[in-house]
Design a protein around this motif. Structure first.
Motif, PDB file in Angstrom:
ATOM      1  N   ARG A 198       7.404  35.736  15.540  1.00 35.13           N
ATOM      2  CA  ARG A 198       6.606  34.750  16.288  1.00 35.13           C
ATOM      3  C   ARG A 198       6.279  33.555  15.397  1.00 35.13           C
ATOM      4  O   ARG A 198       6.359  32.407  15.825  1.00 35.13           O
ATOM      5  N   ASP A 205       4.392  43.839  26.548  1.00 29.22           N
ATOM      6  CA  ASP A 205       3.985  42.440  26.345  1.00 29.22           C
ATOM      7  C   ASP A 205       2.460  42.277  26.400  1.00 29.22           C
ATOM      8  O   ASP A 205       1.897  41.450  25.697  1.00 29.22           O
ATOM      9  N   THR A 229      11.127  29.491  26.512  1.00 30.17           N
ATOM     10  CA  THR A 229      10.934  30.097  25.183  1.00 30.17           C
ATOM     11  C   THR A 229      11.427  31.538  25.145  1.00 30.17           C
ATOM     12  O   THR A 229      11.764  32.049  24.079  1.00 30.17           O
ATOM     13  N   GLY A 230      11.484  32.203  26.302  1.00 30.87           N
ATOM     14  CA  GLY A 230      12.024  33.572  26.335  1.00 30.87           C
ATOM     15  C   GLY A 230      13.454  33.587  25.807  1.00 30.87           C
ATOM     16  O   GLY A 230      13.878  34.533  25.136  1.00 30.87           O
ATOM     17  N   ALA A 231      14.188  32.503  26.093  1.00 33.14           N
ATOM     18  CA  ALA A 231      15.588  32.420  25.662  1.00 33.14           C
ATOM     19  C   ALA A 231      15.682  32.450  24.134  1.00 33.14           C
ATOM     20  O   ALA A 231      16.654  32.966  23.573  1.00 33.14           O
ATOM     21  N   ARG A 283      14.168  39.970  40.161  1.00 27.87           N
ATOM     22  CA  ARG A 283      15.006  40.196  38.978  1.00 27.87           C
ATOM     23  C   ARG A 283      16.285  40.939  39.366  1.00 27.87           C
ATOM     24  O   ARG A 283      17.377  40.639  38.888  1.00 27.87           O
ATOM     25  N   SER A 325       9.928  40.275  19.876  1.00 28.70           N
ATOM     26  CA  SER A 325       8.795  39.375  20.132  1.00 28.70           C
ATOM     27  C   SER A 325       7.458  40.007  19.760  1.00 28.70           C
ATOM     28  O   SER A 325       6.447  39.317  19.709  1.00 28.70           O
ATOM     29  N   GLN A 369       8.939  25.577  18.659  1.00 35.24           N
ATOM     30  CA  GLN A 369       8.412  25.318  19.999  1.00 35.24           C
ATOM     31  C   GLN A 369       7.451  24.124  19.980  1.00 35.24           C
ATOM     32  O   GLN A 369       7.505  23.258  20.847  1.00 35.24           O
ATOM     33  N   SER A 426      17.150  41.820  27.284  1.00 32.42           N
ATOM     34  CA  SER A 426      15.724  41.720  27.651  1.00 32.42           C
ATOM     35  C   SER A 426      14.906  42.670  26.777  1.00 32.42           C
ATOM     36  O   SER A 426      13.819  42.341  26.322  1.00 32.42           O
ATOM     37  N   LYS A 452       8.712  32.136  36.863  1.00 31.50           N
ATOM     38  CA  LYS A 452       8.425  31.096  35.876  1.00 31.50           C
ATOM     39  C   LYS A 452       9.592  30.140  35.655  1.00 31.50           C
ATOM     40  O   LYS A 452       9.425  28.950  35.750  1.00 31.50           O
ATOM     41  N   TYR A 457      13.555  34.038  22.042  1.00 31.88           N
ATOM     42  CA  TYR A 457      13.359  35.444  21.627  1.00 31.88           C
ATOM     43  C   TYR A 457      14.592  36.281  21.959  1.00 31.88           C
ATOM     44  O   TYR A 457      14.984  37.167  21.193  1.00 31.88           O
ATOM     45  N   ARG A 458      15.210  35.989  23.093  1.00 30.77           N
ATOM     46  CA  ARG A 458      16.418  36.718  23.468  1.00 30.77           C
ATOM     47  C   ARG A 458      17.519  36.493  22.433  1.00 30.77           C
ATOM     48  O   ARG A 458      18.268  37.412  22.087  1.00 30.77           O
ATOM     49  N   ARG A 472       5.068  33.429  27.317  1.00 29.56           N
ATOM     50  CA  ARG A 472       3.986  34.407  27.472  1.00 29.56           C
ATOM     51  C   ARG A 472       2.697  33.936  26.797  1.00 29.56           C
ATOM     52  O   ARG A 472       1.605  34.329  27.176  1.00 29.56           O
ATOM     53  N   ASP A 473       2.864  33.112  25.752  1.00 32.79           N
ATOM     54  CA  ASP A 473       1.700  32.702  24.941  1.00 32.79           C
ATOM     55  C   ASP A 473       1.662  31.198  24.771  1.00 32.79           C
ATOM     56  O   ASP A 473       1.148  30.694  23.787  1.00 32.79           O
ATOM     57  N   ARG A 485       0.698  44.409  23.092  1.00 31.93           N
ATOM     58  CA  ARG A 485       1.064  44.205  21.689  1.00 31.93           C
ATOM     59  C   ARG A 485      -0.082  43.506  20.974  1.00 31.93           C
ATOM     60  O   ARG A 485      -0.869  42.768  21.585  1.00 31.93           O
TER      61      ARG A 485
END
Ligand code: DC
Length: 225
Positions: free
Chosen positions: A109, A184, A34-36, A157, A103, A116, A96, A16, A38-39, A130-131, A187
């Motif tokens: 969220r 993920d 956007t993962g960044a 990875r 998350s 976002q 991670s 991605k 949450y990280r 993810r969403d 949830r």
């Protein structure tokens, strides 16, 4: 003028971020990882000595956390936490897990949702997460669901981590990917799934250029660019 948006969702390691970044650059859109975000929240929990898996410890931190997302001239996204640039720190493997844990919390969220959306209101974006197609930008001009086999994703990875100087055994990376996928996907809030109107792209057998080419065709068709 209305902004354009491309939502790219999928599991960890499907390519991605690399693909979204390249696509954004070609189109002159802003790339938003956007993962960044949450990280960064997960890292803050750790820095405060809190258990990132415990909502009672994490949710109160949202009142005091200062999160800033900036873009350098070359389009690279930087994350600032309480004024400190944590762009590199959030890439570490342990973060991670914290990101995945925080998350899963509805309060986290909800807290990040407006941040976002406002980016997508102000800029043309390629946003990955993810969403994004299902929750954050349900009206996106194009939604791509990127996936690849777990083996392939772990291989990628593992390569990334090794390049960044990490020495994590392959088997551990694979197991962590499988656990994270499961968390993920299952949830309760904003689980990872393909939006009905998203296009599926499986990159297991594709190299970067082939994947990018497939995405270019989708953009051409949906955004007429
Ligand atoms: O894409 P990543 O590996 O940097 O994401 C880190 C974690 O954040 C991942 O476990 C899932 C979560 N995440 C999320 O729940 N929603 C997003 N839009 C992006 C990431």
């Amino acid at each position: 003028m209305a902004t354009r948006s491309i939502a790219i969702d999928g599991p960890a390691g499907a390519g991605k971020s690399t693909l979204a970044k390249s696509l954004a650059k070609e189109l002159g859109f802003l790339y938003v990882d956007t993962g960044a975000i949450y990280r960064t929240v997960g890292l803050y929990a750790e820095k405060c000595g809190k258990d990132a898996g415990n909502p009672q410890e994490v949710v109160p931190l949202l009142k005091e956390i200062s999160l800033r997302l900036t873009h350098e001239a070359d389009g690279m996204q930087h994350m600032y936490l309480q004024g400190e640039d944590v762009t590199e720190e959030i890439r570490q493997n342990r973060v991670s897990r914290y990101a995945s844990q925080v998350s899963a919390m509805p309060e986290v969220r909800a807290f990040l949702l407006e941040m976002q959306r406002s980016l997508a209101r102000e800029h043309n974006v390629v946003m990955d997460g993810r969403d994004i197609g299902t929750v954050v930008l349900p009206q996106a001009d194009l939604k791509i669901f990127l996936t690849a086999s777990a083996q392939q994703r772990a291989k990628r990875r593992h390569g990334e981590l090794s390049m960044n100087g990490g020495h994590v055994p392959f088997q551990q990376v694979l197991e962590e990917i499988l656990v994270r996928d499961e968390v993920d996907r299952t949830r309760e809030i904003a689980p990872l799934y393909q939006a009905e109107d998203a296009v599926l792209l499986d990159t297991s057998e594709l190299n970067l250029e082939e994947s990018l080419q497939a995405m270019r065709s989708m953009v051409k068709e949906s955004l007429h660019l």
